[in-house]
Design a protein around this motif. Structure first.
Motif, PDB file in Angstrom:
ATOM      1  N   UNK A 264       1.393  -1.186  -0.190  1.00  0.00           N
ATOM      2  CA  UNK A 264       0.104   0.516  -0.459  1.00  0.00           C
ATOM      3  C   UNK A 264       0.698   1.191  -0.198  1.00  0.00           C
ATOM      4  N   UNK A 265       0.741   2.893  -0.992  1.00  0.00           N
ATOM      5  CA  UNK A 265       0.679   3.297  -0.414  1.00  0.00           C
ATOM      6  C   UNK A 265      -0.144   4.587  -0.841  1.00  0.00           C
ATOM      7  N   UNK A 266       0.565   5.568  -0.305  1.00  0.00           N
ATOM      8  CA  UNK A 266      -0.760   7.165  -0.252  1.00  0.00           C
ATOM      9  C   UNK A 266      -0.770   7.545  -0.848  1.00  0.00           C
ATOM     10  N   UNK A 267       0.609   8.394  -1.586  1.00  0.00           N
ATOM     11  CA  UNK A 267       1.814   9.502  -2.703  1.00  0.00           C
ATOM     12  C   UNK A 267       2.781   8.332  -3.011  1.00  0.00           C
ATOM     13  N   UNK A 268       2.439   9.516  -4.731  1.00  0.00           N
ATOM     14  CA  UNK A 268       3.504   9.070  -5.490  1.00  0.00           C
ATOM     15  C   UNK A 268       5.021   8.765  -4.674  1.00  0.00           C
ATOM     16  N   UNK A 269       5.681   7.738  -5.470  1.00  0.00           N
ATOM     17  CA  UNK A 269       7.423   7.436  -4.273  1.00  0.00           C
ATOM     18  C   UNK A 269       8.509   8.226  -5.446  1.00  0.00           C
ATOM     19  N   UNK A 270       9.198   8.148  -4.754  1.00  0.00           N
ATOM     20  CA  UNK A 270      10.287   8.089  -5.337  1.00  0.00           C
ATOM     21  C   UNK A 270      10.822   6.639  -5.752  1.00  0.00           C
ATOM     22  N   UNK A 271      11.756   6.359  -6.226  1.00  0.00           N
ATOM     23  CA  UNK A 271      12.370   5.400  -6.821  1.00  0.00           C
ATOM     24  C   UNK A 271      13.043   4.499  -6.096  1.00  0.00           C
ATOM     25  N   UNK A 272      13.231   3.404  -5.426  1.00  0.00           N
ATOM     26  CA  UNK A 272      13.776   2.838  -4.839  1.00  0.00           C
ATOM     27  C   UNK A 272      13.871   1.633  -5.358  1.00  0.00           C
ATOM     28  N   UNK A 273      15.956   1.131  -5.152  1.00  0.00           N
ATOM     29  CA  UNK A 273      16.197   0.119  -5.527  1.00  0.00           C
ATOM     30  C   UNK A 273      15.876  -1.132  -4.950  1.00  0.00           C
ATOM     31  N   UNK A 274      15.337  -1.992  -5.528  1.00  0.00           N
ATOM     32  CA  UNK A 274      14.855  -3.310  -4.851  1.00  0.00           C
ATOM     33  C   UNK A 274      15.028  -4.624  -5.390  1.00  0.00           C
TER      34      UNK A 274
ATOM     35  N   UNK B  69      17.562   9.674   3.860  1.00  0.00           N
ATOM     36  CA  UNK B  69      16.879  10.368   2.941  1.00  0.00           C
ATOM     37  C   UNK B  69      16.019   8.773   2.594  1.00  0.00           C
ATOM     38  N   UNK B  70      16.056   7.791   2.680  1.00  0.00           N
ATOM     39  CA  UNK B  70      15.083   6.608   2.722  1.00  0.00           C
ATOM     40  C   UNK B  70      14.463   6.713   4.225  1.00  0.00           C
ATOM     41  N   UNK B  71      15.696   6.988   5.026  1.00  0.00           N
ATOM     42  CA  UNK B  71      14.543   6.282   6.269  1.00  0.00           C
ATOM     43  C   UNK B  71      13.423   7.650   6.499  1.00  0.00           C
ATOM     44  N   UNK B  72      13.482   9.219   5.966  1.00  0.00           N
ATOM     45  CA  UNK B  72      13.000  10.206   5.883  1.00  0.00           C
ATOM     46  C   UNK B  72      11.518  10.325   4.919  1.00  0.00           C
ATOM     47  N   UNK B  73      11.995   9.458   3.829  1.00  0.00           N
ATOM     48  CA  UNK B  73      11.009   9.006   3.253  1.00  0.00           C
ATOM     49  C   UNK B  73       9.527   7.552   3.376  1.00  0.00           C
ATOM     50  N   UNK B  74      10.094   7.091   4.504  1.00  0.00           N
ATOM     51  CA  UNK B  74       9.521   5.847   5.111  1.00  0.00           C
ATOM     52  C   UNK B  74       9.455   4.896   4.207  1.00  0.00           C
ATOM     53  N   UNK B  75      11.505   4.959   2.996  1.00  0.00           N
ATOM     54  CA  UNK B  75      10.983   3.503   2.222  1.00  0.00           C
ATOM     55  C   UNK B  75      11.900   2.441   2.838  1.00  0.00           C
ATOM     56  N   UNK B  76      11.911   2.529   3.807  1.00  0.00           N
ATOM     57  CA  UNK B  76      13.347   1.374   4.243  1.00  0.00           C
ATOM     58  C   UNK B  76      12.681   0.061   4.343  1.00  0.00           C
ATOM     59  N   UNK B  77      11.189  -0.005   4.349  1.00  0.00           N
ATOM     60  CA  UNK B  77      10.522  -1.478   4.203  1.00  0.00           C
ATOM     61  C   UNK B  77      10.845  -2.061   3.025  1.00  0.00           C
ATOM     62  N   UNK B  78      10.963  -1.210   2.022  1.00  0.00           N
ATOM     63  CA  UNK B  78      10.826  -1.808   0.412  1.00  0.00           C
ATOM     64  C   UNK B  78      12.219  -2.389   0.322  1.00  0.00           C
ATOM     65  N   UNK B  79      13.866  -1.933   0.783  1.00  0.00           N
ATOM     66  CA  UNK B  79      14.592  -2.460   0.481  1.00  0.00           C
ATOM     67  C   UNK B  79      15.193  -4.022   1.953  1.00  0.00           C
ATOM     68  N   UNK B  80      15.166  -4.639   0.641  1.00  0.00           N
ATOM     69  CA  UNK B  80      14.851  -5.850   1.309  1.00  0.00           C
ATOM     70  C   UNK B  80      16.010  -7.166   1.156  1.00  0.00           C
ATOM     71  N   UNK B  81      16.292  -8.234   1.849  1.00  0.00           N
ATOM     72  CA  UNK B  81      17.891  -8.869   2.910  1.00  0.00           C
ATOM     73  C   UNK B  81      17.911  -9.712   0.772  1.00  0.00           C
TER      74      UNK B  81
END
Length: 317
Positions: free
Chosen positions: A46-56, A302-314
């Protein structure tokens, strides 16, 4: 047809089922990010707003959007999927992804189901589906969503409301879902990667090796011998499937794993560089900045501020 009953128009049926899927994902999430379900292979996003590019890392699987839209970048190629189109990945691919259509009122909602390639091979062995073509295809594609595929996914998702039915019915519906995909325009892509001895199957094994040995120096001749290919053949088919060379793929694995380590606060930049196989911290920082657009510490902040950390996987996940 019985009196008093009318057929549902195909487009109306799609919209009805899509609205129900969106409602289930909406009430099952509530907050932005990835949400596991009682089915290990099924996740919601789920995402409530458009996001930045996340490498995953995209694993073999299906992404079916109930609301909104997302795009995935693989090399110079862009794949957009939305309510009318689903995305299939047949092999592990390091990509950049970005939600491009979402709002608090109409959040981006997606159901993602991981594939077990062995289950595809078992299904192929027990059916009369056409044999795999000899063509090596890209490991990612987008196709128009059909009523049958959406209905199958929806019936699987509905089982979350009746947990007692999951052990018996979920495997049956997951098998039906694989059958639907194998008989769709994406069938040849999935059949090829699941067919022992095919070039896609060999590249898949090469990727498994790279994921387990990403921190080690890469010798193409050794990797090619491991998967029973010549070095030139491995280069050609690896690039055809992943849009990159084995060395570029390994670099993406290293940098994504280093990013995850830094986000988790497990080590400093120099230690992260060493753990993923870099001898030179300065070279690591240059290549990290080139891939992610910022030096390691600034990118992580930047990732932490944008709340994107959960998209970076092991790599192990």
């Amino acid at each position: 047809m019985k009196p008093g009953f009318s057929a549902i128009e195909p487009s109306a049926r799609l919209e009805r089922d899509r609205a129900e899927l969106a409602a289930i994902i909406d009430r099952s999430t509530g907050t932005d990010g990835h949400h596991p379900t009682a089915l290990p292979a099924l996740n919601f996003f789920r995402a409530g707003t458009p996001g930045t590019q996340v490498c995953t890392m995209y694993e073999p699987g299906l992404a079916l959007v109930a609301q909104g839209a997302k795009q995935v970048l693989l090399g110079d190629e862009t794949y957009r999927y939305d309510q009318a189109n689903y995305l299939v990945t047949s092999i592990d691919l390091p990509v950049s992804s970005q939600v491009v259509d979402a709002s608090p009122e109409r959040p981006y909602l997606c159901a993602m189901l991981r594939f077990d390639v062995r289950a595809i091979a078992e299904l192929l062995a027990g059916t009369d589906l056409p044999a795999s073509s000899a063509t090596t295809a890209r490991g990612i594609a987008v196709s128009p969503l059909s009523e049958e595929l959406l209905d199958t996914v929806l019936r699987l998702v509905r089982l979350l409301d009746t947990p007692g039915d999951l052990p018996v019915l979920a495997p049956l519906i997951e098998r039906e879902l694989l059958y639907r995909l194998l008989t769709s325009e994406q069938g040849p892509r999935l059949r090829h990667v699941a067919t022992v001895g095919s070039r896609s199957h060999q590249v898949s094994h090469a990727i498994d090796w790279l994921k387990n040995h990403y921190h080690e120096p890469l010798r193409i001749d050794v990797l090619a011998g491991t998967v029973n290919m010549s070095s030139s053949s491995l280069h050609h088919h690896f690039r055809a499937i992943t849009a990159m060379s084995p060395l570029q793929y390994q670099k993406q694995l290293r940098l994504q794993e280093a990013r995850r380590l830094l986000l988790a606060g497990q080590c400093d930049v120099a230690s992260a560089a060493h753990r993923v196989g870099y001898e030179s911290p300065s070279q690591f920082s240059r290549e990290y900045s080139r891939l992610f657009g910022a030096p390691p510490l600034r990118d992580v902040e930047q990732l932490r501020r944008a709340g994107c950390a959960g998209e970076v996987v092991s790599l192990a996940g």
